[in-house]
Design an enzyme around this catalytic site. Structure first.
Site, PDB file in Angstrom:
ATOM      1  N   ASN A  25     -22.984   8.550  58.501  1.00  0.00           N
ATOM      2  CA  ASN A  25     -24.359   8.179  58.172  1.00  0.00           C
ATOM      3  C   ASN A  25     -25.274   9.314  58.586  1.00  0.00           C
ATOM      4  O   ASN A  25     -25.107   9.892  59.682  1.00  0.00           O
ATOM      5  CB  ASN A  25     -24.770   6.912  58.928  1.00  0.00           C
ATOM      6  N   ARG A  54     -19.856   2.698  53.920  1.00  0.00           N
ATOM      7  CA  ARG A  54     -18.913   3.582  54.613  1.00  0.00           C
ATOM      8  C   ARG A  54     -17.494   3.007  54.628  1.00  0.00           C
ATOM      9  O   ARG A  54     -16.540   3.726  54.317  1.00  0.00           O
ATOM     10  CB  ARG A  54     -19.404   3.855  56.041  1.00  0.00           C
TER      11      ARG A  54
END
Length: 796
Positions: free
Chosen positions: A37, A19
């Protein structure tokens, strides 16, 4: 309205700095939006920007992604949206549901974190053993559930600090220019876990700094003490590796660890390259993020570097490099000293992971305890492997590998299934569509503790995969009716109201080999499976098998001759008893008794001559017209290795699994096979080829009694002859059935000399040779084959 794109990425994309990587990449190409996520569905990006920026962004993901990240699928879709993004952010995680796990294994500490740990200008991290970042540190052992965020890990009890200098942990976590940006398992001295040193009495030693604690710990080790050190996935017993008296003390305390080899941790590879062979491939694996134990071959029989008691009678020793902060810090205080790092547990019982249990179970094993207060959610032993040329042979698949999955080359139309494994060296496994997720190493499931560990590990993977109870379609297990794992399978089948499918042991081995080598659903192969024990369809003990296999069924085409095991499992502990059984099955009684005397065989039975007399009497009473009653019969390759090992004086008592065969390999590694002549007669009986192991043993007895051939040369010739004969019979079967793929699996295939002969013989004839590289050839790979066999039973 701006162009909005939805990008879904699946694979290992959580816990690897993915990320933060996407965050910085999106900003680089001027894209706005958000990344979140989504549990085991992966990550999702909502992006706004021009098509040129999007194209550059997508093209850079695979090229520049974090090293440990793995992209399985990337899907881009243009969507309509009224929302206007003004920046790029990391959004709150969602509980998405997919068919895979996005979580990586536990990752060895990275070079940047090691530098920070040794940097006195970073007081919050200096000598701090729990240092980590977005691309390294514990993962699987800490995670309770997905999506992967700190509150769902064992680090949840350690909130980020706001005061540490020069930058607090919460600021590092929030700073997109920091490599700990959105890292979940890092901490510092101010806010994180800590180590404490305890006496054997559990009393805590009063030390006022990590430096004093490390100094005291190193001093205890240097004095020859045994230290219990809690790490990422469990606890190790640590001591000096050079001193015989220290190793003897450790062996005595471990009880059943009379000869079993110990793993060695070394600070760097330079210190062993004079004494051990290290290929480039082995070096790459040793220094990878997985940091497993690798069995390295000796250049010299003995060295001052290690005690001769580390791996008695073996030609290889297991080495690993430091993989966590505490390992590096201890070596900083111990300098260039190799250390024993062996699992901190009693024999056949899983490692304890809670401090009170560690004290309880290791109080008679350890002199002191170096324990931390970070909870371990899932225990994980060190992984162990050896390398054959360019192929990895996993012996124990655990830390550094789990929870990575095994992909299947065919479509699977069911949502879930469970396999419970065999009895020894067990892993369990879960099926999720066309992916198989093995558990970490469980061990020998022969008691309540390992039974509960297996069940817990299976349900943890089930939980991470978000498989519902009503999605479990079947349970698969070993065909042996009395295994604890078979009972567990029955219990689970009853609990879920579904069927369970027993899968023959050696067929499961070969099914795992087929899956790894991506055999098509309508193909057949010839599989050679050599191991110690597996329950056969005829009720006998199989272990030297050549099977013709598809995913749907198998036929037994050849096997080693059945030999009696007078006394059953006692033949596995006392190889002399197995030899006596074979001699009685091969020679007339008078000649057999004469051979017993010439070989002084009774000296190596537990009760000497009395036991030999009883053994002969049992044999006589149980045999009527060549029919055996109350004596198990076996075609096991392992028992033949044991017998030859005994005959050549390599091993007369098995003190750990595989010891006689491993010692025989050590002896053979120094021999010249061309100096001894052996043969194995092959007969065809009722349509099956029978490899007559009696002729082989007779040849070896004759050579031993003549004393003209050197044992190491006979040992080498044995490996070559057995490998060549098995391969030639498999080739004959393959030719008759028009099959061009022949594979080797089973525990005996860990033996490098034997498996190399099988491979060379098959390749020389132009056939394709199948071998393992990612699935363990031994029983740790059985659960994978069980799931495949169970699936094809289920759909039919």
């Amino acid at each position: 309205m701006k162009h909005t794109y939805k990008v879904d990425i699946s694979g290992i994309v959580q816990g690897v700095g993915f990320r933060p990587f996407l965050y910085n990449l999106a900003r680089k190409f001027g894209l706005k939006g958000q990344v979140v996520n989504r549990g085991n569905a992966g990550v999702r990006l909502n992006l706004q920007g021009d098509q040129e920026g999007l194209k550059a962004f997508l093209g850079s993901i695979e090229k520049y992604k974090p090293t440990i990240a793995y992209i399985e699928k990337l899907n881009v879709e243009e969507v309509e949206s009224d929302k206007i993004y003004t920046d790029f952010t990391i959004g709150k995680s969602e509980e998405g549901r997919g068919i895979s796990l996005t979580l990586p294994p536990d990752i060895a500490i990275c070079e940047n974190c090691i530098k920070d740990m040794r940097n006195q200008k970073l007081p919050k991290y200096f000598n701090y053993p729990f240092i980590a970042c977005a691309v390294c540190g514990p993962r699987y052992t800490t995670v309770k559930s997905l999506p992967y965020d700190r509150e769902r890990t064992s680090m949840s009890k350690f909130p980020f600090c706001k005061t540490a200098k020069p930058e607090s942990c919460i600021k590092e976590y929030s700073n997109f220019n920091n490599r700990r940006f959105h890292a979940q398992t890092f901490a510092c001295k101010i806010c994180g876990p800590s180590y404490q040193l305890h006496y054997n009495s559990h009393e805590q030693m009063q030390v006022n700094s990590i430096e004093k604690l490390l100094e005291k710990s190193a001093k205890l080790i240097k004095e020859g003490q045994i230290l219990a050190v809690k790490g990422i996935g469990g606890v190790h017993l640590v001591c000096l590796a050079e001193e015989d008296d220290v190793i003897l003390k450790l062996r005595k305390r471990k009880g059943k660890r009379k000869n079993k080899p110990f793993a060695i941790m070394i600070p760097n590879l330079d210190m062993i390259q004079e004494y051990f062979e290290i290929s480039d491939h082995e070096r790459d694996i040793l220094t990878s993020f997985r940091k497993p134990i690798i069995l390295l071959e000796r250049k010299k029989r003995e060295s001052s570097l290690l005690s001769k008691l580390i791996a008695p009678g073996l030609n290889n020793v297991g080495f690993m490099l430091p993989y966590s902060g505490i390992h590096y810090l201890l070596f900083d205080y111990l300098k260039q000293q190799p250390l024993v790092y062996t699992s901190g547990n009693k024999s056949s019982v899983p490692m304890s992971i809670e401090n009170n249990e560690i004290f309880k179970h290791l109080e008679h094993l350890a002199d002191a305890f170096l324990l931390h207060d970070r909870p371990i959610h899932q225990r994980a032993d060190d992984s162990v492997l050896r390398v054959h040329d360019d192929k990895i042979k996993l012996i124990r698949r655990s830390r550094g590998y789990v929870p990575e999955y095994i992909p299947l080359s065919f479509d699977v139309d069911i949502p879930g299934a469970i396999a419970t494994g065999p009895e020894l060296s067990v892993t369990g496994a879960l099926l999720r569509r066309n992916r198989i997720f093995p558990t970490q190493h469980i061990g020998h499931v022969i008691n309540l503790e390992t039974h509960d560990f297996l069940q817990n590990a299976l349900f943890h993977v089930k939980n991470l995969l978000q498989i519902k109870d009503n999605e479990i379609m079947y349970i698969a297990c070993d065909a042996h009716p009395t295994f604890t794992t078979t009972k567990l399978a029955k219990d689970l089948a009853s609990r879920f109201g579904i069927k369970y499918y027993p899968i023959q042991h050696h067929y499961a081995h070969i099914l795992s080999l087929m899956a790894e080598n991506k055999i098509n659903i309508d193909e057949r192969i010839i599989g050679i499976c050599t191991d110690g024990v597996g329950y056969g369809l005829d009720g006998n003990i199989w272990g030297g098998e050549i099977l013709s296999c598809s995913y749907h069924e198998f036929s037994r085409e050849a096997h080693l001759k059945y030999q009696p095991m007078i006394g059953g499992d006692r033949c596995t502990k006392f190889p002399a008893r197995m030899l006596a059984s074979i001699i009685l099955n091969t020679y007339p009684l008078k000649e057999a008794k004469s051979l017993f005397n010439q070989l002084n065989l009774s000296n190596d039975l537990e009760y000497n001559s009395k036991e030999l007399i009883a053994l002969i009497s049992q044999y006589e009473k149980s045999t009527t017209s060549k029919e055996y009653q109350n004596i198990p019969l076996t075609s096991s390759t392992g028992r033949i290795f044991d017998t030859v090992s005994y005959l050549l004086n390599a091993c007369n008592l098995k003190t750990y699994q595989g010891e006689p065969a491993m010692r025989l390999e050590g002896l053979a590694s120094r021999g010249n096979p061309r100096k001894s002549e052996l043969s194995i007669k092959v007969n065809k009986i009722n349509g099956k080829y029978i490899l007559d192991s009696s002729t082989l043993i007779s040849d070896i007895i004759e050579l031993v009694l003549e004393k003209n051939d050197i044992p190491k040369d006979i040992a080498a010739a044995f490996h070559i002859e057995l490998g060549k004969t098995l391969a030639n019979v498999a080739l004959k079967i393959a030719k008759s059935k028009n099959i061009n793929k022949i594979g080797l699996t089973g525990g005996v295939s860990y033996n490098k000399l034997f498996s190399q002969q099988v491979k060379d013989t098959i390749l020389k004839e132009g056939y394709e040779f199948l071998e393992h590289n990612i699935i363990p050839p031994g029983d740790a790979g059985i659960s994978i084959g069980q799931l495949i066999g169970g699936y094809f039973k289920h759909i039919h």
